[in-house]
Design a protein around this motif. Sequence first.
Motif, PDB file in Angstrom:
ATOM      1  N   PRO A   1       0.848  -1.238  -0.004  1.00 38.65           N
ATOM      2  CA  PRO A   1       0.075  -0.095  -0.136  1.00 38.65           C
ATOM      3  C   PRO A   1       0.835   1.353   0.131  1.00 38.65           C
ATOM      4  CG  PRO A   1       0.124  -1.049   2.240  1.00 38.65           C
ATOM      5  CD  PRO A   1       0.733  -2.141   1.207  1.00 38.65           C
ATOM      6  N   ALA A   2       0.172   2.234  -0.373  1.00 41.83           N
ATOM      7  CA  ALA A   2       1.012   3.591  -0.688  1.00 41.83           C
ATOM      8  C   ALA A   2       1.413   3.852   0.973  1.00 41.83           C
ATOM      9  CB  ALA A   2       0.167   4.659  -0.966  1.00 41.83           C
ATOM     10  N   PRO A   3       2.452   4.432   1.128  1.00 42.02           N
ATOM     11  CA  PRO A   3       3.072   4.881   2.530  1.00 42.02           C
ATOM     12  C   PRO A   3       2.125   6.029   3.144  1.00 42.02           C
ATOM     13  CG  PRO A   3       4.433   5.898   0.819  1.00 42.02           C
ATOM     14  CD  PRO A   3       3.636   4.946  -0.025  1.00 42.02           C
ATOM     15  N   VAL A   4       1.910   5.680   4.331  1.00 43.72           N
ATOM     16  CA  VAL A   4       1.143   6.923   5.058  1.00 43.72           C
ATOM     17  C   VAL A   4       1.804   8.165   5.109  1.00 43.72           C
ATOM     18  CG1 VAL A   4      -0.191   7.362   7.167  1.00 43.72           C
ATOM     19  CG2 VAL A   4      -0.087   4.981   6.269  1.00 43.72           C
ATOM     20  N   PRO A   5       1.466   9.175   5.111  1.00 46.31           N
ATOM     21  CA  PRO A   5       2.256  10.457   5.394  1.00 46.31           C
ATOM     22  C   PRO A   5       2.707  10.652   6.649  1.00 46.31           C
ATOM     23  CG  PRO A   5       0.258  10.866   3.817  1.00 46.31           C
ATOM     24  CD  PRO A   5       0.245   9.706   4.402  1.00 46.31           C
ATOM     25  N   ILE A   6       3.738  11.291   6.975  1.00 45.92           N
ATOM     26  CA  ILE A   6       4.274  11.528   8.426  1.00 45.92           C
ATOM     27  C   ILE A   6       3.602  12.814   8.752  1.00 45.92           C
ATOM     28  CG2 ILE A   6       6.054  12.222   9.729  1.00 45.92           C
ATOM     29  CD1 ILE A   6       7.795  10.632   7.757  1.00 45.92           C
ATOM     30  N   LYS A   7       2.857  12.772  10.088  1.00 43.82           N
ATOM     31  CA  LYS A   7       2.262  14.026  10.549  1.00 43.82           C
ATOM     32  C   LYS A   7       3.142  14.906  11.068  1.00 43.82           C
ATOM     33  CE  LYS A   7      -1.475  15.609  13.441  1.00 43.82           C
ATOM     34  NZ  LYS A   7      -2.680  15.116  14.348  1.00 43.82           N
ATOM     35  N   LEU A   8       3.211  16.244  10.584  1.00 43.56           N
ATOM     36  CA  LEU A   8       4.164  16.986  11.064  1.00 43.56           C
ATOM     37  C   LEU A   8       3.457  18.209  11.700  1.00 43.56           C
ATOM     38  CD1 LEU A   8       7.314  17.733  11.558  1.00 43.56           C
ATOM     39  CD2 LEU A   8       7.226  19.194   9.361  1.00 43.56           C
ATOM     40  N   ARG A   9       3.609  18.518  12.999  1.00 40.38           N
ATOM     41  CA  ARG A   9       2.715  19.767  13.753  1.00 40.38           C
ATOM     42  C   ARG A   9       3.805  20.743  13.820  1.00 40.38           C
ATOM     43  NH1 ARG A   9       1.954  17.080  19.205  1.00 40.38           N
ATOM     44  NH2 ARG A   9       4.097  16.512  18.991  1.00 40.38           N
ATOM     45  N   VAL A  10       3.612  22.016  13.273  1.00 41.23           N
ATOM     46  CA  VAL A  10       4.295  23.218  13.076  1.00 41.23           C
ATOM     47  C   VAL A  10       3.740  24.447  13.886  1.00 41.23           C
ATOM     48  CG1 VAL A  10       5.485  24.776  11.375  1.00 41.23           C
ATOM     49  CG2 VAL A  10       5.423  22.408  10.841  1.00 41.23           C
ATOM     50  N   MET A  11       4.336  24.730  14.786  1.00 34.79           N
ATOM     51  CA  MET A  11       3.782  26.085  15.517  1.00 34.79           C
ATOM     52  C   MET A  11       4.353  27.226  15.019  1.00 34.79           C
ATOM     53  SD  MET A  11       2.942  26.931  19.506  1.00 34.79           S
ATOM     54  CE  MET A  11       1.683  25.815  19.744  1.00 34.79           C
ATOM     55  N   THR A  12       3.482  28.378  14.564  1.00 36.13           N
ATOM     56  CA  THR A  12       3.902  29.554  13.807  1.00 36.13           C
ATOM     57  C   THR A  12       3.282  30.675  14.714  1.00 36.13           C
ATOM     58  OG1 THR A  12       2.028  29.783  12.363  1.00 36.13           O
ATOM     59  CG2 THR A  12       3.785  28.341  11.713  1.00 36.13           C
ATOM     60  N   HIS A  13       3.866  31.838  14.365  1.00 39.55           N
ATOM     61  CA  HIS A  13       3.100  33.059  14.969  1.00 39.55           C
ATOM     62  C   HIS A  13       1.960  33.267  14.012  1.00 39.55           C
ATOM     63  CE1 HIS A  13       4.933  35.191  11.695  1.00 39.55           C
ATOM     64  NE2 HIS A  13       6.321  35.257  12.339  1.00 39.55           N
ATOM     65  N   SER A  14       0.918  34.216  14.467  1.00 36.99           N
ATOM     66  CA  SER A  14      -0.016  34.506  13.904  1.00 36.99           C
ATOM     67  C   SER A  14      -0.147  34.892  12.610  1.00 36.99           C
ATOM     68  CB  SER A  14      -1.303  35.127  14.792  1.00 36.99           C
ATOM     69  OG  SER A  14      -0.545  36.460  14.897  1.00 36.99           O
ATOM     70  N   SER A  15       1.014  35.510  12.020  1.00 37.69           N
ATOM     71  CA  SER A  15       1.163  36.043  10.912  1.00 37.69           C
ATOM     72  C   SER A  15       1.753  35.337   9.807  1.00 37.69           C
ATOM     73  CB  SER A  15       2.230  37.522  11.056  1.00 37.69           C
ATOM     74  OG  SER A  15       1.664  38.433  11.825  1.00 37.69           O
ATOM     75  N   PHE A  16       2.023  34.024  10.274  1.00 39.70           N
ATOM     76  CA  PHE A  16       2.457  33.119   9.191  1.00 39.70           C
ATOM     77  C   PHE A  16       1.741  32.886   7.975  1.00 39.70           C
ATOM     78  CE2 PHE A  16       3.619  28.856   7.627  1.00 39.70           C
ATOM     79  CZ  PHE A  16       4.826  29.047   7.110  1.00 39.70           C
ATOM     80  N   GLU A  17       1.941  32.889   6.617  1.00 47.33           N
ATOM     81  CA  GLU A  17       1.343  32.503   5.525  1.00 47.33           C
ATOM     82  C   GLU A  17       2.076  32.286   4.443  1.00 47.33           C
ATOM     83  OE1 GLU A  17      -2.393  34.356   3.061  1.00 47.33           O
ATOM     84  OE2 GLU A  17      -1.438  35.432   4.670  1.00 47.33           O
ATOM     85  N   LEU A  18       1.746  31.194   3.744  1.00 47.51           N
ATOM     86  CA  LEU A  18       2.616  30.822   2.583  1.00 47.51           C
ATOM     87  C   LEU A  18       1.369  30.330   1.589  1.00 47.51           C
ATOM     88  CD1 LEU A  18       5.476  28.688   3.330  1.00 47.51           C
ATOM     89  CD2 LEU A  18       5.552  30.797   1.973  1.00 47.51           C
ATOM     90  N   PRO A  19       1.746  30.707   0.165  1.00 52.64           N
ATOM     91  CA  PRO A  19       0.850  30.206  -1.098  1.00 52.64           C
ATOM     92  C   PRO A  19       0.669  28.635  -0.655  1.00 52.64           C
ATOM     93  CG  PRO A  19       2.355  31.575  -1.738  1.00 52.64           C
ATOM     94  CD  PRO A  19       2.841  31.380  -0.615  1.00 52.64           C
ATOM     95  N   LYS A  20      -0.796  28.374  -0.582  1.00 55.77           N
ATOM     96  CA  LYS A  20      -1.062  26.905  -0.568  1.00 55.77           C
ATOM     97  C   LYS A  20      -0.460  25.848  -1.471  1.00 55.77           C
ATOM     98  CE  LYS A  20      -5.007  23.615   0.371  1.00 55.77           C
ATOM     99  NZ  LYS A  20      -6.704  23.893   0.437  1.00 55.77           N
ATOM    100  N   PRO A  21      -0.403  26.269  -2.871  1.00 52.04           N
ATOM    101  CA  PRO A  21       0.426  25.438  -3.654  1.00 52.04           C
ATOM    102  C   PRO A  21       1.595  25.016  -3.176  1.00 52.04           C
ATOM    103  CG  PRO A  21      -0.799  27.057  -5.087  1.00 52.04           C
ATOM    104  CD  PRO A  21      -0.672  27.455  -3.618  1.00 52.04           C
ATOM    105  N   LEU A  22       2.413  25.909  -2.660  1.00 53.24           N
ATOM    106  CA  LEU A  22       3.957  25.529  -2.252  1.00 53.24           C
ATOM    107  C   LEU A  22       3.842  24.425  -1.131  1.00 53.24           C
ATOM    108  CD1 LEU A  22       5.752  29.022  -2.128  1.00 53.24           C
ATOM    109  CD2 LEU A  22       6.210  27.089  -3.589  1.00 53.24           C
ATOM    110  N   LEU A  23       2.627  24.851  -0.070  1.00 51.00           N
ATOM    111  CA  LEU A  23       2.669  23.866   0.842  1.00 51.00           C
ATOM    112  C   LEU A  23       2.277  22.533   0.563  1.00 51.00           C
ATOM    113  CD1 LEU A  23       0.951  26.021   3.583  1.00 51.00           C
ATOM    114  CD2 LEU A  23       3.167  25.358   3.568  1.00 51.00           C
TER     115      LEU A  23
END
Length: 371
Positions: free
Chosen positions: A37-59
């Motif tokens: 089966p396809a590998p299960v993605p690793i869950k990564l919890r990233v805490m940022t300040h409230s102003s953090f933003e990146l274009p969704k396609p990059l993420l």
Amino acid sequence: MQHRFLKHKTLLFSAVAASVLCAGFFGWGIGVLAQSPAPVPIKLRVMTHSSFELPKPLLVRFEQEAGVQLQLIQGGDAGELLNKLILSQAAPVADVVYGIDNSLLPRALASGILAPFPTAAGSAALRPAQARMAESAGPTGVVGGLVPINYGYVNLNIDTAWFAQKGLALPQSLQDLSRPAYRGLLVVPHPATSSPGQAFMLATVAGLGEQAAFEWWARMRTNGVKVVKGWSEAYYTEFSRNGGSRPIVVSYATSPAAEVFFSQEKVSTSPTANLFLPGGVFRQVEAAALLQKASPAAQAAGVKFIEFLRSPEVQLALQTSLWMYPAEPGTPRHAVMQHAQEPLQFETMPLRQLTAQAALWQRRWTQVVLK
């Protein structure tokens, strides 16, 4: 998995062809059953300040290429974010943090929440950062596990239309700002809960000297300075440009460029401007780091995420999402950054001095300004 379909133009097969076809389907079926089966993605919890933003396609692209499922957690202003990580270190709520800056560096290092960043074996090489976190940083700018991502300048911004309408000359020094003509005009974020607030306080200490700085703050209290929890409240609620009553606000050197970028009408001049007053400008370096107690898989994914933040595409995108300058050398500047000046003079603070005095200065500031 690629699906293979056989199209037939006739229903007449020779016995040999039929046997070959059956064998083909039988082999295909075994392949399907045997394929993992396809590998299960690793869950990564990233805490940022409230102003953090990146274009969704990059993420999304990062998630796909790295095999990671991102969970972005907003922790409030940077000071508040650090408080949350320290208070939850027995049961960590994140694997990676973005948004700790050099003004908060001593508290972050003393807390023990940061894990080392593998800048050698097992990690792509990080090139020297444009702005180091501290004088003790290594060749790539990394100190205590914190990897520089971007940098900027905390300083005063003004509402140019307000000053033009009132016919009031701009202050030429911090001392001017404490005079009666400028009573009730300044709003600042609290140093204990806001990294820009902390940075601006440190700029006054570094630029004026400790005693003179706190004497100035005492005069500003008398002169009606307003203190709010964080930068967002100061800029978007209290600043006169956004409907508030205060035409001077602690913000960033890039804020005038952001005003042009987000203007509903096409403008060639920003409605706000920088005040680079001596003792009122601090160079701020923002960083990312791995956090202690993350699983080995999450730590490996976290390294990929931090390297992703230093990639050319992200370093360009962060200029118009976080409104900071790129730490990665050679990154081109977005065209709108022509409206964001870099000051010729600014304040910084050695790590040893920050470590020894920052908490004391913060308590003294609270006593002088609020109590």
